[in-house]
Motif scaffolding. Sequence first.
Motif, mmCIF file in Angstrom:
data_model
loop_
_atom_site.group_PDB
_atom_site.id
_atom_site.type_symbol
_atom_site.label_atom_id
_atom_site.label_comp_id
_atom_site.label_asym_id
_atom_site.label_seq_id
_atom_site.Cartn_x
_atom_site.Cartn_y
_atom_site.Cartn_z
ATOM 1 N N ALA A 191 54.200 -55.250 -43.117
ATOM 2 C CA ALA A 191 53.266 -56.132 -43.844
ATOM 3 C C ALA A 191 51.912 -55.586 -43.329
ATOM 4 C CB ALA A 191 53.416 -57.673 -43.260
ATOM 5 N N PRO A 192 51.244 -54.358 -43.963
ATOM 6 C CA PRO A 192 49.851 -53.917 -43.696
ATOM 7 C C PRO A 192 48.930 -54.963 -44.318
ATOM 8 C CG PRO A 192 50.891 -52.647 -45.247
ATOM 9 C CD PRO A 192 51.932 -53.710 -44.719
ATOM 10 N N THR A 193 47.745 -54.819 -43.730
ATOM 11 C CA THR A 193 46.543 -55.700 -44.479
ATOM 12 C C THR A 193 45.516 -54.609 -44.791
ATOM 13 O OG1 THR A 193 45.508 -56.171 -42.210
ATOM 14 C CG2 THR A 193 46.872 -57.808 -43.183
ATOM 15 N N PHE A 194 44.919 -54.635 -45.901
ATOM 16 C CA PHE A 194 43.811 -53.851 -46.521
ATOM 17 C C PHE A 194 42.639 -54.582 -46.631
ATOM 18 C CE2 PHE A 194 47.956 -51.708 -47.077
ATOM 19 C CZ PHE A 194 47.723 -50.514 -46.840
ATOM 20 N N GLY A 195 41.743 -54.532 -45.760
ATOM 21 C CA GLY A 195 40.394 -55.440 -45.964
ATOM 22 C C GLY A 195 39.347 -55.338 -44.714
ATOM 23 N N ILE A 196 39.386 -56.486 -44.007
ATOM 24 C CA ILE A 196 38.408 -56.327 -42.790
ATOM 25 C C ILE A 196 39.254 -56.840 -41.636
ATOM 26 C CG2 ILE A 196 36.490 -56.823 -44.324
ATOM 27 C CD1 ILE A 196 36.720 -59.860 -43.665
ATOM 28 N N LEU A 197 38.460 -56.871 -40.432
ATOM 29 C CA LEU A 197 38.856 -57.437 -39.347
ATOM 30 C C LEU A 197 38.249 -58.855 -39.098
ATOM 31 C CD1 LEU A 197 38.751 -54.337 -37.000
ATOM 32 C CD2 LEU A 197 40.733 -55.046 -38.273
ATOM 33 N N ASP A 198 39.143 -59.452 -38.351
ATOM 34 C CA ASP A 198 38.557 -61.062 -38.003
ATOM 35 C C ASP A 198 37.832 -60.813 -36.601
ATOM 36 O OD1 ASP A 198 40.579 -60.932 -36.081
ATOM 37 O OD2 ASP A 198 41.756 -62.517 -37.153
ATOM 38 N N ALA A 199 37.348 -62.251 -35.945
ATOM 39 C CA ALA A 199 36.729 -62.113 -34.865
ATOM 40 C C ALA A 199 37.362 -61.588 -33.642
ATOM 41 C CB ALA A 199 36.288 -63.670 -34.495
ATOM 42 N N ASP A 200 38.980 -61.557 -33.763
ATOM 43 C CA ASP A 200 39.694 -61.083 -32.786
ATOM 44 C C ASP A 200 40.123 -59.712 -33.001
ATOM 45 O OD1 ASP A 200 39.705 -63.529 -31.339
ATOM 46 O OD2 ASP A 200 41.198 -64.426 -32.763
ATOM 47 N N HIS A 209 41.839 -58.450 -35.696
ATOM 48 C CA HIS A 209 43.131 -58.414 -36.372
ATOM 49 C C HIS A 209 42.797 -58.336 -37.744
ATOM 50 C CE1 HIS A 209 44.736 -60.564 -32.474
ATOM 51 N NE2 HIS A 209 45.013 -59.207 -32.469
ATOM 52 N N GLY A 210 43.754 -57.564 -38.413
ATOM 53 C CA GLY A 210 43.482 -57.395 -39.935
ATOM 54 C C GLY A 210 43.416 -58.638 -40.712
ATOM 55 N N VAL A 211 42.664 -58.636 -41.873
ATOM 56 C CA VAL A 211 42.440 -59.844 -42.762
ATOM 57 C C VAL A 211 42.811 -59.186 -44.172
ATOM 58 C CG1 VAL A 211 41.308 -61.503 -43.784
ATOM 59 C CG2 VAL A 211 41.368 -61.201 -41.222
ATOM 60 N N SER A 212 43.764 -59.407 -44.836
ATOM 61 C CA SER A 212 43.848 -58.785 -46.047
ATOM 62 C C SER A 212 42.567 -59.255 -47.215
ATOM 63 C CB SER A 212 45.070 -59.104 -47.120
ATOM 64 O OG SER A 212 46.250 -58.694 -46.377
ATOM 65 N N LEU A 213 41.773 -58.174 -47.797
ATOM 66 C CA LEU A 213 40.677 -58.500 -48.596
ATOM 67 C C LEU A 213 40.568 -57.268 -49.439
ATOM 68 C CD1 LEU A 213 38.895 -61.047 -48.209
ATOM 69 C CD2 LEU A 213 37.023 -59.479 -47.440
ATOM 70 N N PRO A 214 41.659 -56.801 -50.309
ATOM 71 C CA PRO A 214 41.404 -55.797 -51.025
ATOM 72 C C PRO A 214 40.555 -55.923 -52.259
ATOM 73 C CG PRO A 214 43.465 -56.837 -51.447
ATOM 74 C CD PRO A 214 43.079 -57.459 -50.368
ATOM 75 N N GLU A 215 40.445 -57.243 -52.648
ATOM 76 C CA GLU A 215 39.479 -57.392 -53.589
ATOM 77 C C GLU A 215 38.302 -57.968 -53.388
ATOM 78 O OE1 GLU A 215 40.907 -61.180 -52.407
ATOM 79 O OE2 GLU A 215 42.099 -59.329 -53.114
ATOM 80 N N CYS A 216 37.289 -57.635 -54.019
ATOM 81 C CA CYS A 216 35.880 -57.971 -53.834
ATOM 82 C C CYS A 216 35.103 -57.952 -55.062
ATOM 83 C CB CYS A 216 35.240 -56.649 -52.790
ATOM 84 S SG CYS A 216 33.277 -56.959 -52.765
ATOM 85 N N GLY A 217 34.289 -58.961 -55.175
ATOM 86 C CA GLY A 217 33.444 -59.018 -56.443
ATOM 87 C C GLY A 217 32.348 -58.010 -56.635
ATOM 88 N N LEU A 218 32.059 -57.055 -55.603
ATOM 89 C CA LEU A 218 31.066 -56.145 -55.845
ATOM 90 C C LEU A 218 31.531 -54.661 -56.540
ATOM 91 C CD1 LEU A 218 29.172 -56.363 -52.278
ATOM 92 C CD2 LEU A 218 28.466 -57.714 -54.461
ATOM 93 N N TYR A 219 33.000 -54.653 -56.267
ATOM 94 C CA TYR A 219 33.504 -53.482 -56.829
ATOM 95 C C TYR A 219 33.425 -53.367 -58.345
ATOM 96 C CZ TYR A 219 36.305 -53.397 -52.425
ATOM 97 O OH TYR A 219 36.317 -53.272 -51.190
ATOM 98 N N GLU A 220 33.122 -52.013 -58.879
ATOM 99 C CA GLU A 220 33.281 -51.692 -60.177
ATOM 100 C C GLU A 220 34.572 -52.231 -60.822
ATOM 101 O OE1 GLU A 220 30.156 -47.835 -60.516
ATOM 102 O OE2 GLU A 220 32.430 -47.558 -60.702
#
Length: 375
Positions: free
Chosen positions: A70-79, A81-92
């Motif tokens: 169960a991989p996450t693709f996005g950012i890391l939290d304060a600890d 650890h991975g947080v899933s955040l593959p979508e972003c309103g800034l992306y083309e």
Amino acid sequence: MRCSHHEAGECRSCTLMGRPYERQVVDLTEQVGGLLADAVDDEAWGTPFVGPEAGFRNKAKLVVGGTREAPTFGILDADLHGVSLPECGLYEPRLEAALDRLVPAVAELGLVPFDVPGRQGELKHLIVTGSPDGDLMARFVLRSPGQVGRIRRGLESLREAVPGLRVVSVNLQPEHKAVLEGDEELVLTEEDTLPMRLDDITFHLRPRSFFQTNTTVAAGLYRQARQWVARLDPASVLDLYCGVGGFALNAAVAKGDHPRRVEGVEVAPDAVESARRSAAELGVAADFRVGDAGALADVGHELVVVNPPRRGIGAPLCAAIETAAPAHVIYSSCNARSLAVDLAALPGYTVTRARLFDMFPQTQHHEVAVLLERR
């Protein structure tokens, strides 16, 4: 612009999120103008160049976390650890659509995500760049080459998921420090460059080449520089920190009444190779060489263009420019504070034109270009 991840506190990268974009531009204009007030008169400023406030990023830098299953693709939290955040309103939009297909395909490869607190695992980042014509480059940042074979064997499935995937590479970053990538890059595909077409010039991005993340505003920046060059019509141009040749190639094709000699200097060999390829395709007289732009002592050209990192060009290069006394200098900066320091170290020049380019909406980051004339 609104973002559910920002409102939920999951991501705070966009520090100006929620502020009306028109207000952002006004505030940024005042901020940059204030930092440069000692060197740039009010009448020198042109209208700020802006693009869309959302859907403008051509690159996604995804931190990989979680587990193999169960991989996450996005950012890391304060600890961390991975947080899933593959979508972003800034992306083309094209990039966002491609990520919707690419990320699940990468997850299927079974790579072991890198666990930052435990310093275990392999896959650290997935970096994806999209071109205006829909082609993609995907870079896997690994701790070691142990899983390169798994990515190589999965190339066909990745391309089936994303038909526009042109370049796939692996960057090896064995060290545990806050540096995104390492020095070694392994290209796994036949193609090793991503064509980036801006107006009438196609640049060629190799995996380690720098390129502006806002395609629309980057094109506007180069267009402005080309207009300045056409008006000045210098016989020779020296582009320092030239990268893949953005300013140099636009200077080479700018209109003029006589032949123009253009030279570019860049420390990254891959970028120089890309610039040479673009120059050959355009059939222009532009020569590029590998070198440390900041250490040059000979800058004897009619026009010198500089586009340095955030730290600016520094005192030695300012002194070299003062000594060589080119008629004009075009300075493109992503840091008005260091630009102000450098302009103060160029007392033989006057800023005649200046323009803000909002390359990074939703943040206070900026790009500003100034045209200097010898007193």
